[in-house]
Design an enzyme around this catalytic site. Structure first.
Site, PDB file in Angstrom:
ATOM      1  N   GLU A  48       0.839  -1.206   0.000  1.00 20.92           N
ATOM      2  CA  GLU A  48       0.000   0.000   0.000  1.00 20.92           C
ATOM      3  C   GLU A  48       0.875   1.259   0.000  1.00 20.92           C
ATOM      4  O   GLU A  48       1.980   1.254   0.533  1.00 20.92           O
ATOM      5  CB  GLU A  48      -0.893  -0.009   1.238  1.00 20.92           C
ATOM      6  N   LYS A 121      -9.538   2.527  -2.815  1.00 21.36           N
ATOM      7  CA  LYS A 121      -9.881   1.928  -1.520  1.00 21.36           C
ATOM      8  C   LYS A 121     -11.224   2.448  -1.013  1.00 21.36           C
ATOM      9  O   LYS A 121     -11.447   3.660  -0.930  1.00 21.36           O
ATOM     10  CB  LYS A 121      -8.769   2.252  -0.519  1.00 21.36           C
ATOM     11  N   CYS A 162      -5.685  -3.095   2.235  1.00 25.28           N
ATOM     12  CA  CYS A 162      -5.464  -2.983   3.685  1.00 25.28           C
ATOM     13  C   CYS A 162      -6.742  -3.117   4.515  1.00 25.28           C
ATOM     14  O   CYS A 162      -7.256  -4.211   4.693  1.00 25.28           O
ATOM     15  CB  CYS A 162      -4.727  -1.671   3.982  1.00 25.28           C
TER      16      CYS A 162
END
Length: 278
Positions: A48, A121, A162
């Site tokens: 990430e 995300k 994540c």
């Protein structure tokens, strides 16, 4: 697996301690990508915010650029094309919309250097931890609004990032749409990583009968962040295929993708799911 798709793929995960500088991250990431390709990897996964680790929103906005102008992404495209490999790069980018926040974006770059898939995300990590650590991702990044399933020669790849791993129905939906691999590039905190990293990733693999691939940031970063490392590959049965520790490095693994079909036949939870009347 479809009869016309390869049943095996060699992958590599790149783990390092990201800096608050595009130039520094290019300097450490490029040779690692080239080494991974030299080891025979057909797909390479970066952690990430591979281009910039910067918690300060104003400093991040000054450094981060749009996709078309980002030198880190240009480097990734060049390596993908010159080495004829697929690379997933999760980057901080200027999205170019009305929201002045950045996007935390996973890009799947094909061996022609072009963008095969793009995912922003969805879930933002906003939390205050004991000991004074505070993370407010939504102050710097605006959330995405759709899931993304990418097609590759080896089958579907579900893109996540994540904190997404704490939301299992995203993974279930991606697998239900055809993902055989699920990726989770991460910059997990050391505290939550110690407690939850392996459990969450193994659970997502077991629940979906998929390979889970999680390249991670590691170490003490200049912006004060302390990340967990332990880049991880989990098979559809929940077994750990390969894992790094806390030092920077390259993790390679050969995946038997036929295992996805065998596990899903043994435990057909994707087919047996029900609605629950709420």
């Amino acid at each position: 697996m479809s009869a016309d798709r390869p049943e095996t793929v060699r992958i590599a995960l790149v783990q390092y301690t990201g800096a608050a500088s595009l130039a520094e991250n290019i300097a450490q990431a490029r040779p690692m990508l080239e080494d991974a390709a030299g080891a025979g990897a057909e797909m390479i996964f970066l952690p990430e915010v591979a281009n910039l680790v910067q918690r300060n929103a104003e400093k991040a906005r000054r450094e981060v650029q749009a996709e078309a102008d980002d030198p880190f992404l240009a480097m990734v495209r060049d390596v993908a094309k010159s080495k004829s490999v697929w690379i997933q790069a999760c980057l901080a980018v200027q999205p170019g919309d009305a929201d002045d926040r950045l996007a935390n974006r996973a890009l799947l770059i094909g061996p022609d250097g072009g963008t095969a898939a793009r995912y922003d995300k969805i879930h933002m990590f906003d939390v205050a931890l004991s000991g004074g650590e505070t993370y407010r991702e939504s102050a710097t990044y605006r959330p995405g609004d759709r899931a993304v399933l990418a097609d590759t020669p080896w089958g579907g790849i579900g893109l996540t990032i994540c904190y997404d791993m704490r939301f299992p129905y995203l993974y279930r939906d991606l697998a239900g749409k055809g993902a055989v691999m699920l990726t989770a590039p991460s910059a997990f905190t050391r505290k939550t990583g110690t407690a939850h990293w392996h459990t969450l990733l193994r659970a997502r693999a077991i629940e979906t009968g998929s390979f889970v691939i999680a390249a991670a940031q590691t170490g003490d970063h200049p912006d004060g962040r302390r990340t967990y490392g332990h880049s991880l590959v989990v098979d559809p049965w929940g077994g750990i295929v390969a894992e790094l520790g806390t030092e920077p490095g390259i993790l390679t693994a050969d995946l038997d993708l036929a295992l996805v079909g065998r596990v899903r036949s043994m435990i057909p939870s994707l087919d047996n799911g029900r609605s629950y009347g709420f």
